[in-house]
Scaffold this motif. Structure first.
Motif, short mmCIF file in Angstrom:
data_model
loop_
_atom_site.label_atom_id
_atom_site.label_comp_id
_atom_site.label_asym_id
_atom_site.label_seq_id
_atom_site.Cartn_x
_atom_site.Cartn_y
_atom_site.Cartn_z
N SER A 92 0.85 -1.20 0.00
CA SER A 92 0.00 0.00 0.00
C SER A 92 0.88 1.24 0.00
O SER A 92 1.98 1.25 0.53
CB SER A 92 -0.92 0.01 1.22
OG SER A 92 -0.17 0.05 2.43
N VAL A 93 0.36 2.30 -0.64
CA VAL A 93 1.09 3.58 -0.72
C VAL A 93 0.22 4.66 -0.12
O VAL A 93 -0.98 4.75 -0.43
CB VAL A 93 1.43 3.94 -2.19
CG1 VAL A 93 2.24 5.23 -2.25
CG2 VAL A 93 2.18 2.80 -2.86
N GLY A 94 0.80 5.52 0.70
CA GLY A 94 0.05 6.61 1.30
C GLY A 94 0.92 7.83 1.49
O GLY A 94 2.13 7.80 1.26
N GLY A 95 0.29 8.92 1.91
CA GLY A 95 1.05 10.14 2.17
C GLY A 95 0.50 11.32 1.41
O GLY A 95 -0.66 11.32 0.96
N VAL A 96 1.33 12.33 1.25
CA VAL A 96 0.93 13.55 0.54
C VAL A 96 1.97 13.85 -0.54
O VAL A 96 3.13 13.44 -0.44
CB VAL A 96 0.81 14.75 1.50
CG1 VAL A 96 -0.27 14.51 2.53
CG2 VAL A 96 2.15 15.02 2.20
N SER A 97 1.53 14.55 -1.55
CA SER A 97 2.46 14.95 -2.61
C SER A 97 3.57 15.81 -2.02
O SER A 97 3.30 16.83 -1.37
CB SER A 97 1.73 15.72 -3.71
OG SER A 97 0.84 14.86 -4.39
N SER A 98 4.80 15.39 -2.23
CA SER A 98 5.97 16.10 -1.68
C SER A 98 7.03 16.17 -2.77
O SER A 98 7.43 15.13 -3.33
CB SER A 98 6.52 15.36 -0.45
OG SER A 98 5.53 15.24 0.55
N TYR A 99 7.50 17.37 -3.05
CA TYR A 99 8.40 17.55 -4.18
C TYR A 99 9.86 17.66 -3.73
O TYR A 99 10.18 18.30 -2.72
CB TYR A 99 8.01 18.80 -4.97
CG TYR A 99 6.70 18.63 -5.71
CD1 TYR A 99 6.69 18.12 -7.01
CD2 TYR A 99 5.48 18.93 -5.10
CE1 TYR A 99 5.50 17.95 -7.69
CE2 TYR A 99 4.28 18.75 -5.77
CZ TYR A 99 4.29 18.26 -7.07
OH TYR A 99 3.11 18.08 -7.75
N VAL A 100 10.70 16.99 -4.50
CA VAL A 100 12.15 17.08 -4.30
C VAL A 100 12.77 17.37 -5.65
O VAL A 100 12.14 17.19 -6.69
CB VAL A 100 12.73 15.76 -3.73
CG1 VAL A 100 12.18 15.46 -2.35
CG2 VAL A 100 12.47 14.60 -4.68
N ARG A 101 14.01 17.83 -5.62
CA ARG A 101 14.72 18.07 -6.87
C ARG A 101 15.80 17.01 -7.02
O ARG A 101 16.63 16.83 -6.14
CB ARG A 101 15.34 19.47 -6.88
CG ARG A 101 16.10 19.79 -8.18
CD ARG A 101 16.27 21.26 -8.38
NE ARG A 101 14.99 21.91 -8.64
CZ ARG A 101 14.41 21.97 -9.84
NH1 ARG A 101 14.99 21.40 -10.88
NH2 ARG A 101 13.27 22.58 -10.00
N GLY A 102 15.75 16.28 -8.14
CA GLY A 102 16.73 15.24 -8.32
C GLY A 102 16.62 14.59 -9.67
O GLY A 102 15.93 15.06 -10.57
N ASN A 103 17.33 13.47 -9.82
CA ASN A 103 17.34 12.72 -11.06
C ASN A 103 16.20 11.71 -11.03
O ASN A 103 16.13 10.85 -10.15
CB ASN A 103 18.69 12.01 -11.22
CG ASN A 103 18.78 11.22 -12.50
OD1 ASN A 103 18.40 10.05 -12.53
ND2 ASN A 103 19.26 11.85 -13.56
N ALA A 104 15.31 11.79 -12.00
CA ALA A 104 14.10 10.96 -11.98
C ALA A 104 14.42 9.47 -12.01
O ALA A 104 13.81 8.67 -11.29
CB ALA A 104 13.21 11.34 -13.18
N ARG A 105 15.40 9.07 -12.85
CA ARG A 105 15.72 7.64 -12.95
C ARG A 105 16.30 7.11 -11.66
O ARG A 105 15.95 6.01 -11.21
CB ARG A 105 16.71 7.41 -14.09
CG ARG A 105 16.98 5.94 -14.37
CD ARG A 105 17.84 5.75 -15.60
NE ARG A 105 19.21 6.15 -15.38
CZ ARG A 105 20.13 5.37 -14.80
NH1 ARG A 105 19.80 4.17 -14.35
NH2 ARG A 105 21.37 5.79 -14.66
N LEU A 106 17.19 7.90 -11.01
CA LEU A 106 17.78 7.44 -9.76
C LEU A 106 16.74 7.39 -8.64
O LEU A 106 16.76 6.48 -7.80
CB LEU A 106 18.94 8.36 -9.36
CG LEU A 106 20.22 8.22 -10.19
CD1 LEU A 106 21.27 9.21 -9.70
CD2 LEU A 106 20.77 6.81 -10.12
#
Length: 463
Positions: A341-355
């Motif tokens: 199951s997945v839960g939580g809130v949308s949280s943005y980070v800056r990084g490499n999408a593939r990694l």
């Protein structure tokens, strides 16, 4: 003198130069001062003596009617006598033809004598290094009696003793060289005896305390770097050995199954099974090679201190990344009898999408792989203390306490047999660790044997 690497002079060379310059400067200053004082005193005495002789001669001429005849009869040596009329005309000169001499009306000593009865002056003569002294007295007849003499100046005096000055300069250089060698040995020997490895501040001079402290720091830094280099070399050797072993196993399996099919040894009904084994081992090889390439790029990126080997960073919603990873693993979870199951809130980070995707996928894959039938995996993305937290928890077999510090090492497996049978490459958590470092993220692991494991990755929030 010897020179040190980098163009820096040795200590003895620097001391030698300093001593020569200092001694030469002092010698020149003392010589110049002494010469000036000598010249001043010498010329003063000469003026007094010449003035006395001029007065004596003037007294004699005042008692005669034929001054030129008297002056011609006198033995004056190197003193030059000149008789000058009030209008400046020279009527007698003991060393030249008076008729050929120009008017002396403008000469300072003559002007002074006509005005006040006596005068004196000195002028540099045409002969380099000599000074001409003049003393003049007005006679009762109105004429001026002048005596002059040439005396050596400072330059001439120095040139007279040039050989002595050269010998003194040579002695000065030799003495400076000897003294600098002895002083440098005396200063350097205690420094050479310093043992930086002792770390006790063993400086022979209090001025060297900062040097010893710096040496100790550099020694510790060097030892640390050497240790790090050795650790890296050991890690590379171990990694190479592990890669070789991991590659040999599926390759041997593929080769064996293929040979059985090729040589017709395998029965027709067994061919699909051998083909399936070849397919599974080929997938395992592909996953292993992919993980090795990813780790190599991460290693190179860390060594270079640059992220140019990967695509430019972009803004990513970590919750969306987690949902995508879980969706791809849904069939695997179902096959293993594990609920994710997945839960939580949308949280943005800056990084490499593939990694970021590799990081989340490997954490979730491990949570499924080392779970139990009927087990659960919880994936959460939440803000935490100003950062973005990715938390993956499972109800699986857990990790022994003695292994918790090692699970992020390459090819480390708590249960080697089970891990390989389940298709793991042994590099998943190593990729998680390096991918987290790439994103300046912190990893926390909590686990209890038989109850499950929770791994939290704390990312810097997007600026």
């Amino acid at each position: 003198m010897t020179r040190q690497p980098g163009g820096k002079g040795s200590l003895s060379h620097r001391m030698f130069v300093a001593l020569v310059v200092a001694c030469a400067s002092v010698a020149v200053a003392v010589t110049a001062a002494a010469s000036l004082l000598y010249q001043s005193a010498f010329l003063s005495d000469e003026h007094e003596q010449l003035a006395a002789e001029c007065r004596t001669l003037a007294s004699l001429l005042d008692r005669t009617d034929d001054d030129a005849t008297v002056l011609s009869a006198l033995e004056l040596g190197d003193i030059r006598a000149t008789l000058i009329d009030p209008d400046g005309t020279v009527t007698f000169d003991s060393q030249a033809d008076a008729g050929e001499l120009e008017s002396h009306a403008d000469r300072p000593e003559v002007v002074a004598a006509l005005e006040s009865g006596s005068g004196s002056s000195e002028r540099a003569s045409d002969t380099v290094g000599y000074t001409s002294l003049y003393e003049a007295v007005r006679l009762d007849s109105g004429q001026v009696m002048r005596l002059s003499v040439d005396r050596a100046g400072v330059v001439a005096f120095l040139f007279q003793d040039l050989l002595l000055l050269v010998l003194l300069a040579v002695l000065l250089v030799v003495a400076s060289w000897v003294v600098s060698r002895r002083l440098s040995r005396r200063f350097v020997q205690p420094i050479l005896e310093i043992d930086p490895s002792s770390g006790d501040g063993v400086a022979p001079y209090v001025e060297l305390d900062p040097l010893v402290t710096r040496l100790n720091e550099q020694h510790e830094e060097l030892m640390h770097r050497m240790s790090a280099i050795q650790d890296a070399a050991d890690l590379r050797r171990e990694f190479t050995a592990n890669v070789t072993h991991e590659l040999k196993t599926p390759i041997a399996s593929i080769q064996g199954a293929a040979e059985l099919i090729r040589d017709g040894i395998a029965k027709k009904k067994d061919v699909p099974g051998f083909a399936g084994r070849i397919y599974d081992d080929a997938r395992r090889l592909s996953s292993l090679v992919s993980d090795i390439l990813t780790l190599s790029k991460l290693d190179e990126s860390e060594r270079a201190g640059s992220q140019e080997l990967f695509e430019p960073s972009e803004r990513a919603d970590l919750l969306s990344v987690a949902r995508d990873a879980v969706d791809r693993l849904a069939s695997k979870a179902k096959k293993a009898g594990v609920t994710v199951s997945v839960g939580g809130v949308s949280s943005y980070v800056r990084g490499n999408a593939r990694l970021l995707d590799e990081l989340v996928t490997n954490l979730c894959d491990n949570a499924i792989r080392y779970n139990r039938v009927g087990g659960k995996v919880y994936v959460w993305v939440l803000p935490q203390e100003g950062r973005v937290a990715l938390r993956v928890s499972d109800t699986g077999i857990g990790i022994p306490e003695e292994s918790q510090d090692k699970v992020f090492e390459r090819f480390y497996r708590v249960d080697k047999g089970r891990s390989r049978d389940m298709g793991g490459t042994g590099l998943g958590l190593a990729i998680v660790k390096h991918a987290a470092n790439y994103h300046s993220a912190e990893i926390k692991l909590e686990s209890e044997l038989g109850k499950g494991t929770t791994i939290t990755v704390l990312f810097p929030a997007e600026a």
